[in-house]
Design an enzyme around this catalytic site. Structure first.
Site, PDB file in Angstrom:
ATOM      1  N   LYS A  42     117.551 -15.713  70.110  1.00  0.00           N
ATOM      2  CA  LYS A  42     118.172 -16.567  69.122  1.00  0.00           C
ATOM      3  C   LYS A  42     118.691 -17.880  69.752  1.00  0.00           C
ATOM      4  O   LYS A  42     118.945 -18.853  69.058  1.00  0.00           O
ATOM      5  CB  LYS A  42     119.392 -15.854  68.507  1.00  0.00           C
ATOM      6  CG  LYS A  42     119.146 -14.546  67.857  1.00  0.00           C
ATOM      7  CD  LYS A  42     120.521 -13.966  67.394  1.00  0.00           C
ATOM      8  CE  LYS A  42     120.367 -12.530  66.992  1.00  0.00           C
ATOM      9  NZ  LYS A  42     121.703 -11.896  66.757  1.00  0.00           N
ATOM     10  N   GLY A  43     118.872 -17.839  71.057  1.00  0.00           N
ATOM     11  CA  GLY A  43     119.585 -18.929  71.743  1.00  0.00           C
ATOM     12  C   GLY A  43     119.047 -20.324  71.507  1.00  0.00           C
ATOM     13  O   GLY A  43     119.806 -21.292  71.544  1.00  0.00           O
ATOM     14  N   GLU A  98     113.279 -22.965  75.182  1.00  0.00           N
ATOM     15  CA  GLU A  98     114.379 -22.089  75.607  1.00  0.00           C
ATOM     16  C   GLU A  98     115.698 -22.852  75.614  1.00  0.00           C
ATOM     17  O   GLU A  98     115.725 -24.061  75.817  1.00  0.00           O
ATOM     18  CB  GLU A  98     114.118 -21.586  77.032  1.00  0.00           C
ATOM     19  CG  GLU A  98     113.456 -20.220  77.113  1.00  0.00           C
ATOM     20  CD  GLU A  98     114.390 -19.054  76.774  1.00  0.00           C
ATOM     21  OE1 GLU A  98     115.412 -19.269  76.076  1.00  0.00           O
ATOM     22  OE2 GLU A  98     114.090 -17.937  77.200  1.00  0.00           O
ATOM     23  N   ASP A 102     117.769 -18.929  83.344  1.00  0.00           N
ATOM     24  CA  ASP A 102     118.804 -18.379  84.213  1.00  0.00           C
ATOM     25  C   ASP A 102     118.099 -17.639  85.363  1.00  0.00           C
ATOM     26  O   ASP A 102     117.610 -18.274  86.296  1.00  0.00           O
ATOM     27  CB  ASP A 102     119.677 -17.458  83.346  1.00  0.00           C
ATOM     28  CG  ASP A 102     120.986 -17.053  83.995  1.00  0.00           C
ATOM     29  OD1 ASP A 102     121.182 -17.355  85.177  1.00  0.00           O
ATOM     30  OD2 ASP A 102     121.818 -16.428  83.336  1.00  0.00           O
ATOM     31  N   LYS A 130     119.650 -23.299  85.210  1.00  0.00           N
ATOM     32  CA  LYS A 130     120.621 -22.830  86.213  1.00  0.00           C
ATOM     33  C   LYS A 130     119.817 -22.406  87.430  1.00  0.00           C
ATOM     34  O   LYS A 130     119.645 -21.212  87.675  1.00  0.00           O
ATOM     35  CB  LYS A 130     121.346 -21.583  85.664  1.00  0.00           C
ATOM     36  CG  LYS A 130     122.743 -21.789  85.170  1.00  0.00           C
ATOM     37  CD  LYS A 130     123.396 -20.430  84.950  1.00  0.00           C
ATOM     38  CE  LYS A 130     124.594 -20.508  84.067  1.00  0.00           C
ATOM     39  NZ  LYS A 130     125.150 -19.172  83.771  1.00  0.00           N
ATOM     40  N   PHE A 151     129.814 -19.452  83.064  1.00  0.00           N
ATOM     41  CA  PHE A 151     129.401 -18.802  81.812  1.00  0.00           C
ATOM     42  C   PHE A 151     129.479 -19.813  80.682  1.00  0.00           C
ATOM     43  O   PHE A 151     130.559 -20.202  80.261  1.00  0.00           O
ATOM     44  CB  PHE A 151     130.251 -17.573  81.505  1.00  0.00           C
ATOM     45  CG  PHE A 151     129.563 -16.667  80.537  1.00  0.00           C
ATOM     46  CD1 PHE A 151     129.753 -16.810  79.173  1.00  0.00           C
ATOM     47  CD2 PHE A 151     128.662 -15.714  80.995  1.00  0.00           C
ATOM     48  CE1 PHE A 151     129.063 -16.009  78.273  1.00  0.00           C
ATOM     49  CE2 PHE A 151     127.984 -14.904  80.104  1.00  0.00           C
ATOM     50  CZ  PHE A 151     128.177 -15.051  78.734  1.00  0.00           C
ATOM     51  N   ARG A 164     127.867 -19.121  69.222  1.00  0.00           N
ATOM     52  CA  ARG A 164     126.586 -19.834  69.115  1.00  0.00           C
ATOM     53  C   ARG A 164     126.720 -21.123  68.308  1.00  0.00           C
ATOM     54  O   ARG A 164     126.016 -22.093  68.557  1.00  0.00           O
ATOM     55  CB  ARG A 164     125.538 -18.942  68.431  1.00  0.00           C
ATOM     56  CG  ARG A 164     125.074 -17.752  69.261  1.00  0.00           C
ATOM     57  CD  ARG A 164     123.805 -17.170  68.645  1.00  0.00           C
ATOM     58  NE  ARG A 164     123.538 -15.816  69.061  1.00  0.00           N
ATOM     59  CZ  ARG A 164     122.837 -15.468  70.139  1.00  0.00           C
ATOM     60  NH1 ARG A 164     122.345 -16.407  70.922  1.00  0.00           N
ATOM     61  NH2 ARG A 164     122.625 -14.204  70.444  1.00  0.00           N
TER      62      ARG A 164
HETATM   63  C1  PRP Z   1     119.211 -15.564  76.935  1.00  0.00           C
HETATM   64  C2  PRP Z   1     118.678 -16.989  76.815  1.00  0.00           C
HETATM   65  C3  PRP Z   1     117.350 -16.896  77.507  1.00  0.00           C
HETATM   66  C4  PRP Z   1     117.574 -15.842  78.565  1.00  0.00           C
HETATM   67  C5  PRP Z   1     117.759 -16.495  79.889  1.00  0.00           C
HETATM   68  O1  PRP Z   1     118.675 -14.802  75.900  1.00  0.00           O
HETATM   69  O2  PRP Z   1     118.532 -17.384  75.478  1.00  0.00           O
HETATM   70  O3  PRP Z   1     116.315 -16.499  76.641  1.00  0.00           O
HETATM   71  O4  PRP Z   1     118.759 -15.120  78.193  1.00  0.00           O
HETATM   72  O5  PRP Z   1     118.080 -15.546  80.867  1.00  0.00           O
HETATM   73  P1  PRP Z   1     117.117 -15.151  82.058  1.00  0.00           P
HETATM   74  O6  PRP Z   1     116.526 -16.409  82.621  1.00  0.00           O
HETATM   75  O7  PRP Z   1     118.066 -14.492  83.044  1.00  0.00           O
HETATM   76  O8  PRP Z   1     116.091 -14.204  81.561  1.00  0.00           O
HETATM   77  P2  PRP Z   1     119.240 -13.377  75.453  1.00  0.00           P
HETATM   78  O9  PRP Z   1     118.323 -12.334  75.995  1.00  0.00           O
HETATM   79  O10 PRP Z   1     120.686 -13.291  75.791  1.00  0.00           O
HETATM   80  O11 PRP Z   1     119.051 -13.422  73.884  1.00  0.00           O
HETATM   81  P3  PRP Z   1     119.576 -14.513  72.819  1.00  0.00           P
HETATM   82  O12 PRP Z   1     118.715 -15.734  73.005  1.00  0.00           O
HETATM   83  O13 PRP Z   1     119.364 -13.858  71.500  1.00  0.00           O
HETATM   84  O14 PRP Z   1     121.031 -14.786  73.113  1.00  0.00           O
END
Ligand code: PRP
Length: 180
Positions: A42-43, A98, A102, A130, A151, A164
């Site tokens: 969803k991010g 994205e 991370d 990051k 964070f 969000r």
């Molecule tokens: C978060 C963010 C990225 C991912 C990055 O998504 O939106 O998609 O984590 O992290 P990474 O590089 O360590 O894989 P999340 O899985 O929390 O779902 P969301 O988008 O619904 O919050």
């Protein structure tokens, strides 16, 4: 400012400038191509809607949903696909959108999966990067801004599904998540 936010890292105005700048570059690079913009839910929702509206090209849009974090502040390393896109991407130049890169595990999983579906090309645009946290060999082709290892929430990014809808990117106060 929201009471749980320590500091604003990227303002609403800066987010708008970033979306316009990246869209301009993408518009130049994808002229004449069969562009499919895929938001990673969803991010990416706010970044996706802002960015895509500034891309001045005909394109298709779709969404994929992956989840890795659960309720904590660090990734579990396990990626689950909750919503998928088409199985056949022949001829499409796919641009994954994205919110944050991370550890890179989510993007690596999605990119590898999409590569098997015969697209003409796959590229990635991320609002935030990051690099200090990277665990797998993956990079974004377009990056909005590098962020420190803090964070961050807002403009699509959550903590426990909250924050969000903040219109900026902010650093969450440690006291909000330290006991989890
Ligand atoms: C978060 C963010 C990225 C991912 C990055 O998504 O939106 O998609 O984590 O992290 P990474 O590089 O360590 O894989 P999340 O899985 O929390 O779902 P969301 O988008 O619904 O919050």
């Amino acid at each position: 400012m929201n009471k749980d936010i320590e500091k604003i890292l990227v303002t609403e105005q800066e987010l708008n400038i970033i979306a316009k700048k990246l869209a301009k570059q993408i518009t130049e690079d994808y002229a004449g191509k069969k562009l499919l913009i895929v938001g990673v839910l969803k991010g990416s929702i706010y970044f996706f809607t802002d960015l895509s509206r500034y891309i001045e090209l005909p394109c298709n849009i779709d969404f994929i949903q992956a989840s890795s974090y659960g309720a904590g502040t660090t990734t579990s390393g396990t990626i689950k696909i909750i919503k998928d896109i088409s199985d056949d991407l022949s001829g499409f130049d796919v641009l994954l959108v994205e919110d944050i890169l991370d550890t890179g595990r989510t993007l690596k999983h999605i990119k590898d999966m999409i590569a098997k579906r015969n697209p003409n090309s796959i590229a990635v645009v991320t609002l935030l990067d990051k690099p200090a946290r990277r665990e797998v060999d993956i990079y974004a082709d377009y990056i909005g801004v590098d962020v420190p290892n803090a964070f961050v929430v807002g403009y699509g990014l959550d903590y426990n599904q909250y924050y969000r809808n903040l219109p900026y990117i902010g650093i969450l106060k440690e006291e909000v998540y330290k006991n989890n």
